[in-house]
Design a protein around this motif. Structure first.
Motif, PDB file in Angstrom:
ATOM      1  N   ILE A 146      22.064   1.695  -5.554  1.00  0.00           N
ATOM      2  CA  ILE A 146      22.586   3.336  -6.378  1.00  0.00           C
ATOM      3  C   ILE A 146      23.297   3.480  -5.250  1.00  0.00           C
ATOM      4  O   ILE A 146      23.632   3.152  -4.055  1.00  0.00           O
ATOM      5  N   SER A 147      24.245   4.060  -5.999  1.00  0.00           N
ATOM      6  CA  SER A 147      25.553   4.760  -4.816  1.00  0.00           C
ATOM      7  C   SER A 147      25.247   5.925  -4.512  1.00  0.00           C
ATOM      8  O   SER A 147      24.074   6.641  -4.948  1.00  0.00           O
ATOM      9  N   PRO A 148      24.567   5.976  -2.619  1.00  0.00           N
ATOM     10  CA  PRO A 148      24.238   6.949  -2.512  1.00  0.00           C
ATOM     11  C   PRO A 148      25.188   8.390  -2.622  1.00  0.00           C
ATOM     12  O   PRO A 148      24.725   9.783  -2.594  1.00  0.00           O
ATOM     13  N   LEU A 149      26.151   8.810  -3.003  1.00  0.00           N
ATOM     14  CA  LEU A 149      27.327   9.600  -3.586  1.00  0.00           C
ATOM     15  C   LEU A 149      26.293  10.446  -4.586  1.00  0.00           C
ATOM     16  O   LEU A 149      26.734  10.957  -4.356  1.00  0.00           O
ATOM     17  N   ILE A 150      25.789   9.548  -5.490  1.00  0.00           N
ATOM     18  CA  ILE A 150      25.175   9.812  -6.244  1.00  0.00           C
ATOM     19  C   ILE A 150      24.070  11.107  -5.713  1.00  0.00           C
ATOM     20  O   ILE A 150      23.633  12.043  -6.314  1.00  0.00           O
ATOM     21  N   CYS A 200      27.844  11.469 -12.100  1.00  0.00           N
ATOM     22  CA  CYS A 200      26.674  11.018 -12.851  1.00  0.00           C
ATOM     23  C   CYS A 200      25.106  10.990 -12.035  1.00  0.00           C
ATOM     24  O   CYS A 200      24.878  10.177 -11.782  1.00  0.00           O
ATOM     25  N   CYS A 201      24.663  12.388 -12.720  1.00  0.00           N
ATOM     26  CA  CYS A 201      23.295  12.232 -12.323  1.00  0.00           C
ATOM     27  C   CYS A 201      22.972  10.876 -12.762  1.00  0.00           C
ATOM     28  O   CYS A 201      21.246  11.181 -12.090  1.00  0.00           O
ATOM     29  N   LEU A 202      22.308  10.586 -13.565  1.00  0.00           N
ATOM     30  CA  LEU A 202      22.199   9.624 -14.368  1.00  0.00           C
ATOM     31  C   LEU A 202      21.067  10.418 -15.569  1.00  0.00           C
ATOM     32  O   LEU A 202      20.005   9.432 -15.991  1.00  0.00           O
ATOM     33  N   TYR A 203      20.788  11.425 -15.544  1.00  0.00           N
ATOM     34  CA  TYR A 203      19.898  12.114 -16.126  1.00  0.00           C
ATOM     35  C   TYR A 203      19.803  11.616 -17.580  1.00  0.00           C
ATOM     36  O   TYR A 203      18.705  11.203 -19.048  1.00  0.00           O
ATOM     37  N   VAL A 204      21.136  11.620 -18.165  1.00  0.00           N
ATOM     38  CA  VAL A 204      21.369  11.203 -19.785  1.00  0.00           C
ATOM     39  C   VAL A 204      20.716   9.893 -19.745  1.00  0.00           C
ATOM     40  O   VAL A 204      20.254   9.594 -20.734  1.00  0.00           O
ATOM     41  N   GLN A 205      20.165   8.937 -19.124  1.00  0.00           N
ATOM     42  CA  GLN A 205      19.407   7.489 -19.521  1.00  0.00           C
ATOM     43  C   GLN A 205      18.299   7.779 -18.605  1.00  0.00           C
ATOM     44  O   GLN A 205      17.251   6.458 -18.561  1.00  0.00           O
TER      45      GLN A 205
END
Length: 245
Positions: free
Chosen positions: A149-153, A220-225
């Motif tokens: 995962i990107s550390p930026l997220i 995007c924090c990826l909560y949508v996934q």
């Protein structure tokens, strides 16, 4: 110095817990920082609990939940002039699997803090270093290696919450007598703190700051996934949809 009952009650807003527990899912933060096998298992646990699409999504959700540690420490620093003792070997993550959302609580054993007794600017640097360089930076490195995962997220997950809580503290009438200190600490965190206090070359809180006009995320924090997850109000995906819709 041990935290008072009143102080521990105040920190419950940031998911602090003073209750001992025997839940099987309790985990010392130190194990996530130093034991690869335990980190793999814990990410898998989060993935299952939240119905995450993959380990990267689970890693983002893990950091989002652990982000409560930041405002907990910053509240103690800015409001009480106290530095929480955040040794990973004394921080327990407790989850009882109640409710629909995986949400850990943090138990400090023992719950102690150090009162600012020296020149505050140097003391403040140490308080910031303890939570960001000491806890989050090494965990983010490990999660990146494990999940790609990107550390930026992950850093923006933390940053957006820091912005939000200081905004709330500025508006809290009960904290009006210390507004100047709150604003000075926030200015330091965003504009003045060296990246090394975050275990980084550059200050990640400064990187994502877009000014007081809004908290629109860059990533995007990826909560949508996750199971039942949606786009957050600050999600860049939702912003792009509005622009194209």
């Amino acid at each position: 110095m041990r935290l008072s009952e009143e102080e521990m009650k105040a920190l419950e807003t940031y998911r602090f817990s003073s209750e001992t527990t025997n839940v099987l899912s309790s985990m010392l933060l130190d194990r996530l920082l130093n034991d690869n096998e335990q980190l793999v298992k814990y990410v898998a646990h989060v993935r299952t609990e939240m119905g995450a699409a993959n380990d990267a999504v689970a890693a983002s959700m893990l950091i989002k939940r652990l982000s409560f540690l930041a405002p907990m420490a910053l509240y103690a620093m800015s409001v009480w002039n106290k530095r929480l003792i955040l040794d990973p070997e004394r921080i327990w993550l407790d989850t009882d699997n109640q409710g629909e959302m995986w949400m850990p609580r943090f138990r400090l054993e023992p719950p102690e803090a150090e009162v600012c007794g020296i020149e505050r600017s140097r003391w403040r640097e140490q308080a910031v270093r303890d939570v960001f360089a000491g806890l989050f930076a090494p965990l983010i490195v490990r999660l990146r290696r494990l999940t790609r995962i990107s550390p930026l997220i992950l850093w923006e997950n933390i940053a957006i919450y820091v912005y939000w809580v200081y905004e709330r503290w500025f508006e809290d009438e009960a904290l009006a007598p210390i507004t100047d200190r709150l604003r000075d600490d926030f200015r330091f965190l965003i504009h003045e703190a060296d990246g090394r206090l975050f275990g980084q070359k550059d200050n990640p809180l400064r990187r994502f700051w877009k000014g007081a006009s809004g908290m629109q995320r860059t990533t995007c924090c990826l909560y949508v996934q996750t199971k039942g997850g949606t786009c957050c109000q600050t999600c860049p995906l939702k912003a792009r949809q509005r622009q194209t819709g």
